[in-house]
Design a protein around this motif. Sequence first.
Motif, PDB file in Angstrom:
ATOM      1  N   ALA B 102      39.805  37.188  38.578  1.00 53.10           N
ATOM      2  CA  ALA B 102      38.703  37.721  39.381  1.00 53.10           C
ATOM      3  C   ALA B 102      38.410  36.710  40.484  1.00 53.10           C
ATOM      4  N   VAL B 103      38.455  37.165  41.741  1.00 47.97           N
ATOM      5  CA  VAL B 103      38.297  36.224  42.850  1.00 47.97           C
ATOM      6  C   VAL B 103      37.152  36.640  43.756  1.00 47.97           C
ATOM      7  N   ALA B 104      36.594  35.657  44.481  1.00 41.42           N
ATOM      8  CA  ALA B 104      35.516  35.929  45.429  1.00 41.42           C
ATOM      9  C   ALA B 104      36.110  36.491  46.715  1.00 41.42           C
ATOM     10  N   ALA B 105      35.242  37.021  47.586  1.00 39.97           N
ATOM     11  CA  ALA B 105      35.705  37.644  48.827  1.00 39.97           C
ATOM     12  C   ALA B 105      36.372  36.607  49.738  1.00 39.97           C
ATOM     13  N   ASN B 106      35.996  35.317  49.584  1.00 49.90           N
ATOM     14  CA  ASN B 106      36.560  34.304  50.476  1.00 49.90           C
ATOM     15  C   ASN B 106      37.843  33.672  49.919  1.00 49.90           C
ATOM     16  N   TYR B 107      38.357  34.257  48.788  1.00 49.69           N
ATOM     17  CA  TYR B 107      39.585  33.729  48.207  1.00 49.69           C
ATOM     18  C   TYR B 107      40.773  34.049  49.109  1.00 49.69           C
ATOM     19  N   PRO B 108      41.759  33.208  49.360  1.00 54.68           N
ATOM     20  CA  PRO B 108      41.778  31.788  48.984  1.00 54.68           C
ATOM     21  C   PRO B 108      41.209  30.929  50.110  1.00 54.68           C
ATOM     22  N   LEU B 109      40.574  29.807  49.759  1.00 55.29           N
ATOM     23  CA  LEU B 109      40.008  28.907  50.779  1.00 55.29           C
ATOM     24  C   LEU B 109      41.125  28.255  51.582  1.00 55.29           C
ATOM     25  N   PRO B 136      35.294  45.132  45.932  1.00 53.65           N
ATOM     26  CA  PRO B 136      34.773  45.696  44.684  1.00 53.65           C
ATOM     27  C   PRO B 136      35.388  47.072  44.426  1.00 53.65           C
ATOM     28  N   GLY B 137      35.792  47.292  43.196  1.00 58.31           N
ATOM     29  CA  GLY B 137      36.386  48.572  42.820  1.00 58.31           C
ATOM     30  C   GLY B 137      37.878  48.632  43.080  1.00 58.31           C
ATOM     31  N   GLU B 138      38.438  47.602  43.679  1.00 61.18           N
ATOM     32  CA  GLU B 138      39.874  47.596  43.966  1.00 61.18           C
ATOM     33  C   GLU B 138      40.598  46.686  42.989  1.00 61.18           C
ATOM     34  N   VAL B 139      41.867  46.910  42.821  1.00 56.82           N
ATOM     35  CA  VAL B 139      42.679  46.034  42.008  1.00 56.82           C
ATOM     36  C   VAL B 139      44.034  45.817  42.693  1.00 56.82           C
ATOM     37  N   LEU B 140      44.534  44.574  42.612  1.00 56.45           N
ATOM     38  CA  LEU B 140      45.875  44.267  43.118  1.00 56.45           C
ATOM     39  C   LEU B 140      46.765  43.978  41.911  1.00 56.45           C
ATOM     40  N   LEU B 141      48.011  44.419  41.979  1.00 55.64           N
ATOM     41  CA  LEU B 141      48.908  44.273  40.831  1.00 55.64           C
ATOM     42  C   LEU B 141      50.124  43.427  41.189  1.00 55.64           C
ATOM     43  N   ALA B 184      51.623  36.915  30.768  1.00 54.88           N
ATOM     44  CA  ALA B 184      51.360  38.299  31.164  1.00 54.88           C
ATOM     45  C   ALA B 184      51.325  38.431  32.679  1.00 54.88           C
ATOM     46  N   PRO B 185      51.673  39.586  33.217  1.00 57.07           N
ATOM     47  CA  PRO B 185      51.658  39.762  34.682  1.00 57.07           C
ATOM     48  C   PRO B 185      50.234  39.751  35.235  1.00 57.07           C
ATOM     49  N   ARG B 186      50.142  39.397  36.509  1.00 54.83           N
ATOM     50  CA  ARG B 186      48.840  39.212  37.160  1.00 54.83           C
ATOM     51  C   ARG B 186      48.221  40.524  37.615  1.00 54.83           C
ATOM     52  N   VAL B 187      46.914  40.570  37.462  1.00 55.93           N
ATOM     53  CA  VAL B 187      46.104  41.657  37.992  1.00 55.93           C
ATOM     54  C   VAL B 187      44.915  40.991  38.654  1.00 55.93           C
ATOM     55  N   MET B 188      44.605  41.385  39.878  1.00 56.30           N
ATOM     56  CA  MET B 188      43.529  40.688  40.595  1.00 56.30           C
ATOM     57  C   MET B 188      42.411  41.647  40.953  1.00 56.30           C
ATOM     58  N   ILE B 189      41.169  41.250  40.596  1.00 55.29           N
ATOM     59  CA  ILE B 189      40.011  42.089  40.934  1.00 55.29           C
ATOM     60  C   ILE B 189      38.966  41.229  41.639  1.00 55.29           C
ATOM     61  N   ALA B 190      37.908  41.897  42.133  1.00 57.33           N
ATOM     62  CA  ALA B 190      36.838  41.157  42.798  1.00 57.33           C
ATOM     63  C   ALA B 190      35.909  40.570  41.749  1.00 57.33           C
ATOM     64  N   GLU B 191      35.352  39.405  42.045  1.00 54.03           N
ATOM     65  CA  GLU B 191      34.513  38.715  41.085  1.00 54.03           C
ATOM     66  C   GLU B 191      33.266  39.538  40.725  1.00 54.03           C
ATOM     67  N   GLN B 192      32.765  40.325  41.740  1.00 54.96           N
ATOM     68  CA  GLN B 192      31.548  41.100  41.480  1.00 54.96           C
ATOM     69  C   GLN B 192      31.750  42.135  40.370  1.00 54.96           C
ATOM     70  N   ASP B 193      33.008  42.560  40.182  1.00 53.13           N
ATOM     71  CA  ASP B 193      33.279  43.593  39.182  1.00 53.13           C
ATOM     72  C   ASP B 193      33.382  43.033  37.775  1.00 53.13           C
ATOM     73  N   LEU B 194      33.356  41.699  37.669  1.00 52.19           N
ATOM     74  CA  LEU B 194      33.620  41.061  36.388  1.00 52.19           C
ATOM     75  C   LEU B 194      32.636  41.548  35.316  1.00 52.19           C
ATOM     76  N   ALA B 195      31.344  41.559  35.683  1.00 57.97           N
ATOM     77  CA  ALA B 195      30.335  41.939  34.699  1.00 57.97           C
ATOM     78  C   ALA B 195      30.549  43.379  34.244  1.00 57.97           C
ATOM     79  N   ALA B 196      30.906  44.253  35.198  1.00 60.21           N
ATOM     80  CA  ALA B 196      31.053  45.677  34.885  1.00 60.21           C
ATOM     81  C   ALA B 196      32.158  45.929  33.864  1.00 60.21           C
ATOM     82  N   THR B 197      33.161  45.050  33.815  1.00 56.23           N
ATOM     83  CA  THR B 197      34.243  45.281  32.859  1.00 56.23           C
ATOM     84  C   THR B 197      33.781  45.028  31.439  1.00 56.23           C
ATOM     85  N   GLY B 198      32.738  44.209  31.302  1.00 54.69           N
ATOM     86  CA  GLY B 198      32.265  43.874  29.965  1.00 54.69           C
ATOM     87  C   GLY B 198      33.227  43.035  29.178  1.00 54.69           C
TER      88      GLY B 198
END
Lengths: 201, 837
Positions: B102-109, B136-141, B184-198
């Motif tokens: 899970a990365v922030a919008a400014n990733y990568p610095l 938010p709501g997007e995923v990269l594979l 395991a293979p990488r999946v990348m999401i936005a940090e804001q979505d982290l809480a929603a995944t539970g």
Amino acid sequence: MLPAGPLVILEGLDCSVSAGESLAILGASGSGKSTLLALLAGLDVPTLGEVWLAGEPLSSLDEDGRAALRARVAGFVFQSFHLLPAYTALENVMLPLELQGAPDARRRAQAALDEVGLGERGDQRPRTLSGGEQQRVALARALVTRPRILFADEPTGNLDTRTGERIMALMFDLNARHGTTLVLVTHDPSLATRCARELRL
Amino acid sequence: MNAWLLFLRDWRAGELRLAGVALLLAVAAVSTVGFVQDRVAAALVIGAARLTAGDLVLASDQAPAPQRLERLAALGLAASPMATFSSMLRGPSRNVLVSVKAVAANYPLRGVLRVSAAVGGAEVAADGRASAAPRPGEVLLAPGLAARLGLGRGDRLRLGRAEFAVAGTIVDEPDGGLAAFRIAPRVMIAEQDLAATGLIRAGSRVSWRLAVSGAAADLARWRALEQAQLAPGERIESAADSRPEVRSLIEQAGQFLRLSSLASVLLASVALLFALRRHVERQRPVAAILRCLGASRALVWRRQAAALGVLGVLAGALGVACGAVLQAGLARILAPLVDVPLPAPGWRPALDGMAVGLILLAGFALPGLYSLGQVAPLRVLRNEDQEPGAPNRGRLLQRRLPVALAAVLTLLLVAVLGSAQPLLAAETCLAMLGVAALAALASRALIALGLRSAARLPQSWRLGVRSLARRPGFASLQAGALAVGLLVLLVLGLVRNDLLASWQASVPADAPNHFVLGIQADETAALQAFLRAEQRPPFDLRPLVRARLVAIDGKPVDLGAVKDPRERALLDREFNLSWAEHFNADNRLVAGSWWPQSGAAGGLSLERGFAERLHLGLGSRLRFDVAGVTVESTVASLRTVRWDSFQPNFFVIVRPGLLGDADASYLASFHLAAADQGFADRLVERFPQITLVDTGAMIAQVRGLTAQMALAVQFVFALALLAGVLVLLAGIQATHDERLREGAVMRALGATRAQLRTLQLVEFSVLGAAAGLCAAAGALLASWLVSTRLLELEWHFDPWIPVLGSLGGLLLVGITAALALRPLGRAVPAESLRLFG
């Protein structure tokens, strides 16, 4: 090859020069004229014996003490002028005053240059001056501090006869006007006769 | 008297010009190299930082506390938190274990996240955003995952309780790296979505990394602040700490840059030494006149020191200015080749340059100036170049010894101050002096030989040899200086070749670019059969067993008692143990022996750096917990590992059989040509549970970094070369007056220009030959020392390089001398003679 044993240049010499007097030291090349001048001016020290300059025994002074004494009482004129090539004529004349820390060096140096007739050429470097002019600058430099004694080492040796005569005339004139004691090394008998006293080596 | 006025008079006379130019050159050399080094080093850090996505990374198992983020903001630093954990991804057809980041919008610095719309498709631009990080709501594979699940842009999938839309596949994840050995293979999401995944709950294994970037000084302040209050399990990493293969590249490049800078300083110093010597000689008659006019000794030398002081400050400032201009020019050339914009240089190189200039001036000039105070006023009555009395050896020694000693000490001081390894710098300097002395002796021998056979030499050759013999002291000095100059250039050349060769060798074109992980023991036979069917060589399968180090020498590991954060980081994680029958070709045994005869003790082989960090040695007893089973053994050997070989390597290798029937998976690496992607697809299709990691992108990054450093090294080397030529010029200049006068006399006596030219060429050829030979001999020894001890490279003896080097040196001396002396031949004799009275 140097000869074995000590080389004696001057021996058994005893003379004194009074204030205001002019003395010519005469002799052939290698007779020790310049060495005697060096001893008198404290540029060198004798192996044996004593030299007094302006009432001070030179042997009691160290190098810097003798330098300070020279700065106070002596002026020099050399055969090869020894002007500093980097300095203008005026700066060369200012040099002894600057070494003493005199505040009005520039004005006094200009006056000395005027006295030798080179007042207009103060900003020229030695390279651009003729031999006679260079020696006049050297003379101005020697006299600018009003020395009590002027040492001159073959001052006309590098000049042609006429220029040499003019320099000598200037020197004797200044000598007379300022009452300077003059010690002159030369191998020119006609020059020597103009001095009050002659010393042959 | 006014120092400025004195300086002006001396300068006007041209007395100080050469010294000024030499000093300017010395300072310019130091500051140019310093500025360039500063900027390149900073660019290297940025380049390396892109491999960690930030300048520094705070690794923790907790989400960054708000006060931590506030502190960063207060310091003006950018921060980008990211969390990594394993989870099940629920696709439309099946579920897969993935590594979620899970990365922030400014990733990568630092660095760039590259994304494409579909597997192998065109890259997607970041739509005007600074980064292609998922919204938010997007995923990269990972591309392999997308292919395996048959997912494309816009398809939907679930992670925990949240649903995501596929935005694309990851082409290049800057900090993806190898270190984690992701299963395991990488999946990348936005940090804001982290809480929603539970998915983040107490007890879940999440690794947080807080990437930080900003100005170096602020970073250092932050690091110091944080370091003091790190919780257990937390550590701060920089690119260099975290990536051993990058670190070794940066260290080597840094060493070479420093070495080249030191070489430039030494060369420029030699030029300065020549110039100052000439200045002092020219001041000798002036000093005598001043003494005659009544100046005290102290006044004579204070006066000179004041003028030189003004010179030092002026030439220093100009030198720094030249350095700034030169480095800006270099930066312009470098800019298109380095994909990181070069950061602005700091002030430090300017100060260093000034300091070096003043130290050199003081060390080289003061003893000479002091000797000016000792000039006898009697000199003015004698138009000779000697002191009164016989110019005997003792007197000369008295005058020159302090100058020589001070020069040596000054050079040592500058070398030691400017080097990270003072002892080595001092040794290098002394070795150079040895070579200089040798060259001085050799030149004397050559002159003696020349004189003895003079009768058989052609006329102008005879004159040339005699001309050298007339100033044997100066000839020795010049031969010595030339030898040092040539030596430095040869050594730099040799080391540079070794360095570039080792860098190019470190990432061969067929380096493995794919890792296969998670191969189960019962699959190995089927895998090798598959490879045979594909007509590929079998994989070199390495077993992998996860274990935890629980006790050292019988004492349980107590993390709380470990102070060093890197040591704690090593102890605080699971190790990948491996076993091997045979010694790995890219390892080197440095202590102990590989699996002693059966019955003897010792079943562990450790990587040396690892052993050093944990204070372990041969015979240390380690106890591991392997899935609940305890395994204990002693250390039998220490190895060094080339991490940049991209082969699987392990900190700890155990003797086969020691781990009993522990559950092992296997890993292997192989090279996959770009055109051969079909093989990878078939492999994944046939063995769906294995993980294929593409390390090609990372290798490309390291290769880019290497190219960048090679370029920097070439530039710095070119600068040193320039300094070397200037030394030659200064050496020639030092005798310019004498040559001008002699040339004028000879011309007056009827010598032709050609004769004069031959005479001078003979002089410099003899000097060049003596210097070149000694420099070549010294260079071999020195390059061996530098390569093996400083840069830790393999050293190769190449007999041609010194031969060509010394010949090249000879030509360099000859051509430079011929060009520099050309005006002498044209001088009008009358003017030259008049100049000297």
